[in-house]
Write a protein that holds these residues in place. Structure first.
Motif, PDB file in Angstrom:
ATOM      1  N   SER B  62       0.858  -1.198   0.000  1.00 14.57           N
ATOM      2  CA  SER B  62       0.000   0.000   0.000  1.00 14.57           C
ATOM      3  C   SER B  62       0.886   1.237   0.000  1.00 14.57           C
ATOM      4  O   SER B  62       2.098   1.145   0.188  1.00 14.57           O
ATOM      5  CB  SER B  62      -0.912  -0.001   1.231  1.00 14.57           C
ATOM      6  OG  SER B  62      -0.208   0.427   2.379  1.00 14.57           O
ATOM      7  N   ASP B  63       0.252   2.386  -0.188  1.00 17.61           N
ATOM      8  CA  ASP B  63       1.043   3.633  -0.210  1.00 17.61           C
ATOM      9  C   ASP B  63       1.478   4.055   1.186  1.00 17.61           C
ATOM     10  O   ASP B  63       2.150   5.085   1.341  1.00 17.61           O
ATOM     11  CB  ASP B  63       0.269   4.754  -0.918  1.00 17.61           C
ATOM     12  CG  ASP B  63      -1.059   5.044  -0.267  1.00 17.61           C
ATOM     13  OD1 ASP B  63      -1.846   5.818  -0.846  1.00 17.61           O
ATOM     14  OD2 ASP B  63      -1.339   4.495   0.823  1.00 17.61           O
ATOM     15  N   ARG B  64       1.130   3.291   2.201  1.00 15.74           N
ATOM     16  CA  ARG B  64       1.649   3.588   3.542  1.00 15.74           C
ATOM     17  C   ARG B  64       3.100   3.125   3.683  1.00 15.74           C
ATOM     18  O   ARG B  64       3.783   3.485   4.626  1.00 15.74           O
ATOM     19  CB  ARG B  64       0.795   2.905   4.608  1.00 15.74           C
ATOM     20  CG  ARG B  64      -0.647   3.390   4.659  1.00 15.74           C
ATOM     21  CD  ARG B  64      -1.409   2.767   5.835  1.00 15.74           C
ATOM     22  NE  ARG B  64      -1.585   1.317   5.678  1.00 15.74           N
ATOM     23  CZ  ARG B  64      -0.870   0.415   6.341  1.00 15.74           C
ATOM     24  NH1 ARG B  64       0.065   0.789   7.206  1.00 15.74           N
ATOM     25  NH2 ARG B  64      -1.096  -0.877   6.141  1.00 15.74           N
ATOM     26  N   PHE B  65       3.512   2.278   2.732  1.00 17.89           N
ATOM     27  CA  PHE B  65       4.866   1.728   2.757  1.00 17.89           C
ATOM     28  C   PHE B  65       5.763   2.524   1.811  1.00 17.89           C
ATOM     29  O   PHE B  65       5.378   2.807   0.668  1.00 17.89           O
ATOM     30  CB  PHE B  65       4.863   0.269   2.299  1.00 17.89           C
ATOM     31  CG  PHE B  65       4.284  -0.697   3.290  1.00 17.89           C
ATOM     32  CD1 PHE B  65       2.925  -0.718   3.542  1.00 17.89           C
ATOM     33  CD2 PHE B  65       5.100  -1.599   3.948  1.00 17.89           C
ATOM     34  CE1 PHE B  65       2.385  -1.618   4.455  1.00 17.89           C
ATOM     35  CE2 PHE B  65       4.568  -2.503   4.855  1.00 17.89           C
ATOM     36  CZ  PHE B  65       3.216  -2.516   5.108  1.00 17.89           C
ATOM     37  N   SER B  66       6.963   2.841   2.284  1.00 15.20           N
ATOM     38  CA  SER B  66       7.949   3.490   1.425  1.00 15.20           C
ATOM     39  C   SER B  66       9.336   3.039   1.882  1.00 15.20           C
ATOM     40  O   SER B  66       9.512   2.557   3.001  1.00 15.20           O
ATOM     41  CB  SER B  66       7.830   5.006   1.486  1.00 15.20           C
ATOM     42  OG  SER B  66       8.091   5.471   2.801  1.00 15.20           O
ATOM     43  N   ALA B  67      10.287   3.187   0.989  1.00 15.90           N
ATOM     44  CA  ALA B  67      11.659   2.813   1.338  1.00 15.90           C
ATOM     45  C   ALA B  67      12.607   3.713   0.599  1.00 15.90           C
ATOM     46  O   ALA B  67      12.295   4.205  -0.488  1.00 15.90           O
ATOM     47  CB  ALA B  67      11.931   1.348   1.005  1.00 15.90           C
ATOM     48  N   GLU B  68      13.735   3.924   1.210  1.00 14.03           N
ATOM     49  CA  GLU B  68      14.787   4.664   0.538  1.00 14.03           C
ATOM     50  C   GLU B  68      16.119   4.015   0.839  1.00 14.03           C
ATOM     51  O   GLU B  68      16.271   3.263   1.805  1.00 14.03           O
ATOM     52  CB  GLU B  68      14.786   6.133   0.962  1.00 14.03           C
ATOM     53  CG  GLU B  68      15.044   6.383   2.434  1.00 14.03           C
ATOM     54  CD  GLU B  68      15.099   7.875   2.747  1.00 14.03           C
ATOM     55  OE1 GLU B  68      14.512   8.672   1.999  1.00 14.03           O
ATOM     56  OE2 GLU B  68      15.742   8.229   3.743  1.00 14.03           O
ATOM     57  N   ARG B  69      17.068   4.330  -0.042  1.00 12.07           N
ATOM     58  CA  ARG B  69      18.413   3.810   0.146  1.00 12.07           C
ATOM     59  C   ARG B  69      19.363   4.993  -0.052  1.00 12.07           C
ATOM     60  O   ARG B  69      19.467   5.528  -1.155  1.00 12.07           O
ATOM     61  CB  ARG B  69      18.720   2.709  -0.855  1.00 12.07           C
ATOM     62  CG  ARG B  69      20.039   2.019  -0.570  1.00 12.07           C
ATOM     63  CD  ARG B  69      20.323   0.892  -1.508  1.00 12.07           C
ATOM     64  NE  ARG B  69      21.520   0.198  -1.101  1.00 12.07           N
ATOM     65  CZ  ARG B  69      22.162  -0.682  -1.843  1.00 12.07           C
ATOM     66  NH1 ARG B  69      21.714  -0.991  -3.053  1.00 12.07           N
ATOM     67  NH2 ARG B  69      23.249  -1.275  -1.400  1.00 12.07           N
ATOM     68  N   THR B  70      20.014   5.370   0.999  1.00  9.92           N
ATOM     69  CA  THR B  70      20.858   6.555   0.968  1.00  9.92           C
ATOM     70  C   THR B  70      22.297   6.183   0.632  1.00  9.92           C
ATOM     71  O   THR B  70      22.852   5.245   1.223  1.00  9.92           O
ATOM     72  CB  THR B  70      20.819   7.292   2.309  1.00  9.92           C
ATOM     73  OG1 THR B  70      21.130   6.353   3.351  1.00  9.92           O
ATOM     74  CG2 THR B  70      19.432   7.851   2.568  1.00  9.92           C
TER      75      THR B  70
END
Lengths: 112, 116
Positions: B62-70
């Motif tokens: 769902s759009d409640r989930f997000s991820a990033e990789r710095t």
């Protein structure tokens, strides 16, 4: 929908005997299959794999068999050892080339 | 050598709160993956990062989930407004990836998330 199925949640085998873990899949586009082993509180670790162009791959006590026409693969462990007691996951690689599709796992118990 | 590490190992949160899960991949691994295992289920692919390419987010539920990789290394998975069905073990994996074909994915121990 579950595209990789492991229908036996658990299996108990005596030490020294053969363990056979089974896996079925529904997606004919899968072209690479893997088995992972998981101990409690640890991440899964890669065990053995097979490409869809082969029907057998062997590594020591572990052999994986692939029957493409039946969309079935199995992992044979012989002889089984108590240290083999773990959860075994079957996984398949699809078109992406990186996203693994996992089964629910089979918990293997090898008794002395 | 050091494997994939994840923190925290356990997280209990109240429904509606946001959570952040962290993954430190193996040094030099360009590919990073998030999976989750809900109770009685197999591992489910969530998201894939490879180098500077746009991530494959197709598995996010769902759009409640997000991820990033710095910086091409550490990754954070964020779940906003957590729901009870988000309770699961969240697993991170990393691999080399220099071309086509399968590259062995090395998994971390996971973060067990419980939403009360």
């Amino acid at each position: 929908d579950q595209q990789v199925k492991q229908n036996s949640p658990s299996l108990s085998v005596q030490e020294g005997r053969i363990s056979i873990l089974n896996c079925d899949y529904t997606n004919s586009m899968f072209d690479y299959f893997l088995w992972y082993k998981k101990y409690p509180a640890e991440g899964p670790t890669f065990l053995i794999s097979i490409s869809s162009i082969k029907d057998k791959n062997e590594d020591g006590r572990f052999t994986v068999f692939l029957n493409k026409s039946a969309k079935h693969l199995s992992l044979h462990i012989v002889p089984s050892q108590p240290g083999d007691s773990a959860v075994y996951f079957c996984a398949a690689l699809g078109n992406s080339g990186y996203a693994l599709n996992f089964g629910k796992g089979t918990s293997l118990l090898v008794t002395p | 050598g050091a494997g994939v590490s994840q923190s925290p190992s356990n997280k209990v949160t109240e429904k509606g709160k946001d959570v952040e899960l962290r993954c430190d991949p193996i040094s030099g691994h360009t590919a990073l993956y998030w999976y989750r295992q809900s109770l009685g289920q197999g591992l489910e692919f969530l998201i894939y990062f490879q180098g500077n390419s746009a991530p494959d987010k197709s598995g996010l539920p769902s759009d409640r989930f997000s991820a990033e990789r710095t910086g091409g290394s550490v990754s954070t998975l964020t779940i906003q407004r957590t729901q009870q069905e988000d309770s699961a073990v969240y697993l991170c994996a990393s691999s080399l990836r220099t071309g086509d074909g399968f590259y062995e994915q090395y998994f971390g121990p996971g973060t067990r998330l419980t939403v009360t």
